[in-house]
Design a protein around this motif. Structure first.
Motif, PDB file in Angstrom:
ATOM      1  N   PRO A  96       1.204  -2.625   4.200  1.00 37.26           N
ATOM      2  CA  PRO A  96       0.205  -1.562   4.316  1.00 37.26           C
ATOM      3  C   PRO A  96       0.902  -0.203   4.250  1.00 37.26           C
ATOM      4  CG  PRO A  96       0.434  -2.748   6.394  1.00 37.26           C
ATOM      5  CD  PRO A  96       1.308  -3.428   5.401  1.00 37.26           C
ATOM      6  N   ILE A  97       0.152   0.804   3.937  1.00 33.13           N
ATOM      7  CA  ILE A  97       0.727   2.120   3.660  1.00 33.13           C
ATOM      8  C   ILE A  97       1.549   2.679   4.829  1.00 33.13           C
ATOM      9  CG2 ILE A  97      -1.292   3.460   4.337  1.00 33.13           C
ATOM     10  CD1 ILE A  97      -0.716   5.207   1.820  1.00 33.13           C
ATOM     11  N   GLY A  98       1.134   2.437   6.055  1.00 29.71           N
ATOM     12  CA  GLY A  98       1.884   2.951   7.208  1.00 29.71           C
ATOM     13  C   GLY A  98       3.265   2.353   7.312  1.00 29.71           C
ATOM     14  N   ARG A  99       3.360   1.041   7.180  1.00 33.63           N
ATOM     15  CA  ARG A  99       4.658   0.371   7.236  1.00 33.63           C
ATOM     16  C   ARG A  99       5.517   0.771   6.043  1.00 33.63           C
ATOM     17  NH1 ARG A  99       3.926  -5.581   7.248  1.00 33.63           N
ATOM     18  NH2 ARG A  99       2.834  -5.087   9.171  1.00 33.63           N
ATOM     19  N   PHE A 100       4.889   0.829   4.875  1.00 35.72           N
ATOM     20  CA  PHE A 100       5.620   1.215   3.670  1.00 35.72           C
ATOM     21  C   PHE A 100       6.156   2.638   3.782  1.00 35.72           C
ATOM     22  CE2 PHE A 100       5.759   3.149  -0.539  1.00 35.72           C
ATOM     23  CZ  PHE A 100       6.686   2.309  -1.151  1.00 35.72           C
TER      24      PHE A 100
ATOM     25  N   GLN B 275       2.182  11.253   2.417  1.00 36.69           N
ATOM     26  CA  GLN B 275       2.999  11.434   1.211  1.00 36.69           C
ATOM     27  C   GLN B 275       2.799  10.350   0.157  1.00 36.69           C
ATOM     28  OE1 GLN B 275       6.638  12.255   3.446  1.00 36.69           O
ATOM     29  NE2 GLN B 275       6.828  14.121   2.207  1.00 36.69           N
ATOM     30  N   PRO B 276       2.754   9.047   0.517  1.00 38.33           N
ATOM     31  CA  PRO B 276       2.488   8.056  -0.532  1.00 38.33           C
ATOM     32  C   PRO B 276       1.139   8.273  -1.212  1.00 38.33           C
ATOM     33  CG  PRO B 276       3.366   6.962   1.397  1.00 38.33           C
ATOM     34  CD  PRO B 276       3.099   8.385   1.780  1.00 38.33           C
ATOM     35  N   ARG B 277       0.161   8.724  -0.455  1.00 36.99           N
ATOM     36  CA  ARG B 277      -1.151   9.015  -1.058  1.00 36.99           C
ATOM     37  C   ARG B 277      -1.036  10.151  -2.064  1.00 36.99           C
ATOM     38  NH1 ARG B 277      -3.215   8.482   4.694  1.00 36.99           N
ATOM     39  NH2 ARG B 277      -4.035   6.372   4.759  1.00 36.99           N
TER      40      ARG B 277
ATOM     41  N   VAL C  54       2.500   4.616  -7.337  1.00 36.40           N
ATOM     42  CA  VAL C  54       1.177   4.000  -7.394  1.00 36.40           C
ATOM     43  C   VAL C  54       1.169   2.721  -6.557  1.00 36.40           C
ATOM     44  CG1 VAL C  54      -0.550   3.029  -8.954  1.00 36.40           C
ATOM     45  CG2 VAL C  54       0.827   4.975  -9.682  1.00 36.40           C
ATOM     46  N   PRO C  55       0.166   2.530  -5.701  1.00 33.65           N
ATOM     47  CA  PRO C  55       0.091   1.310  -4.896  1.00 33.65           C
ATOM     48  C   PRO C  55       0.023   0.063  -5.780  1.00 33.65           C
ATOM     49  CG  PRO C  55      -1.581   2.883  -4.202  1.00 33.65           C
ATOM     50  CD  PRO C  55      -0.968   3.414  -5.450  1.00 33.65           C
ATOM     51  N   ALA C  56       0.609  -1.021  -5.306  1.00 32.14           N
ATOM     52  CA  ALA C  56       0.558  -2.286  -6.037  1.00 32.14           C
ATOM     53  C   ALA C  56      -0.831  -2.904  -5.940  1.00 32.14           C
ATOM     54  CB  ALA C  56       1.605  -3.245  -5.489  1.00 32.14           C
ATOM     55  N   TYR C  57      -1.533  -2.610  -4.850  1.00 36.39           N
ATOM     56  CA  TYR C  57      -2.853  -3.185  -4.637  1.00 36.39           C
ATOM     57  C   TYR C  57      -3.675  -2.233  -3.788  1.00 36.39           C
ATOM     58  CZ  TYR C  57      -6.447  -6.259  -2.680  1.00 36.39           C
ATOM     59  OH  TYR C  57      -7.640  -6.802  -2.286  1.00 36.39           O
TER      60      TYR C  57
ATOM     61  N   ARG D 192       4.487  -2.841  -2.764  1.00 32.53           N
ATOM     62  CA  ARG D 192       5.492  -3.903  -2.786  1.00 32.53           C
ATOM     63  C   ARG D 192       6.776  -3.394  -2.140  1.00 32.53           C
ATOM     64  NH1 ARG D 192       3.741  -8.031  -5.269  1.00 32.53           N
ATOM     65  NH2 ARG D 192       2.256  -7.910  -6.966  1.00 32.53           N
ATOM     66  N   HIS D 193       7.506  -4.307  -1.546  1.00 29.31           N
ATOM     67  CA  HIS D 193       8.766  -3.945  -0.901  1.00 29.31           C
ATOM     68  C   HIS D 193       9.736  -3.317  -1.907  1.00 29.31           C
ATOM     69  CE1 HIS D 193       8.198  -6.167   3.002  1.00 29.31           C
ATOM     70  NE2 HIS D 193       7.121  -6.479   2.304  1.00 29.31           N
ATOM     71  N   GLU D 194       9.683  -3.763  -3.156  1.00 28.38           N
ATOM     72  CA  GLU D 194      10.570  -3.220  -4.186  1.00 28.38           C
ATOM     73  C   GLU D 194      10.315  -1.731  -4.442  1.00 28.38           C
ATOM     74  OE1 GLU D 194       8.456  -6.035  -5.240  1.00 28.38           O
ATOM     75  OE2 GLU D 194       9.928  -7.317  -4.277  1.00 28.38           O
TER      76      GLU D 194
END
Length: 60
Positions: free
Chosen positions: A7-11, A21-23, A32-35, A46-48
């Motif tokens: 999820p975005i918080g953990r990522f 920032q990811p948003r 871009v989010p994977a899903y 994704r972890h990658e």
């Protein structure tokens, strides 16, 4: 949903970014989010993608 997705918080924590920032970087096409859950709008990465997040976050 794939177990390799965070999820975005953990990522954001993995990439040393704030949750906003990811948003923002997704809007710019940089991270871009994977899903994205079509019902809730929750974003997952994704972890990658953490390496890319670090590259974006380190210069600041």
């Amino acid at each position: 949903m794939d177990e390799e997705l965070s999820p975005i918080g953990r990522f954001a924590g993995l990439g040393r970014l704030s949750v906003e920032q990811p948003r923002h970087h997704a809007e710019l096409g940089l991270l871009v989010p994977a899903y994205v859950d079509e019902h809730t709008g929750h974003r997952y990465h994704r972890h990658e993608q953490a390496r890319d997040a670090l590259s974006i976050g380190l210069p600041r």
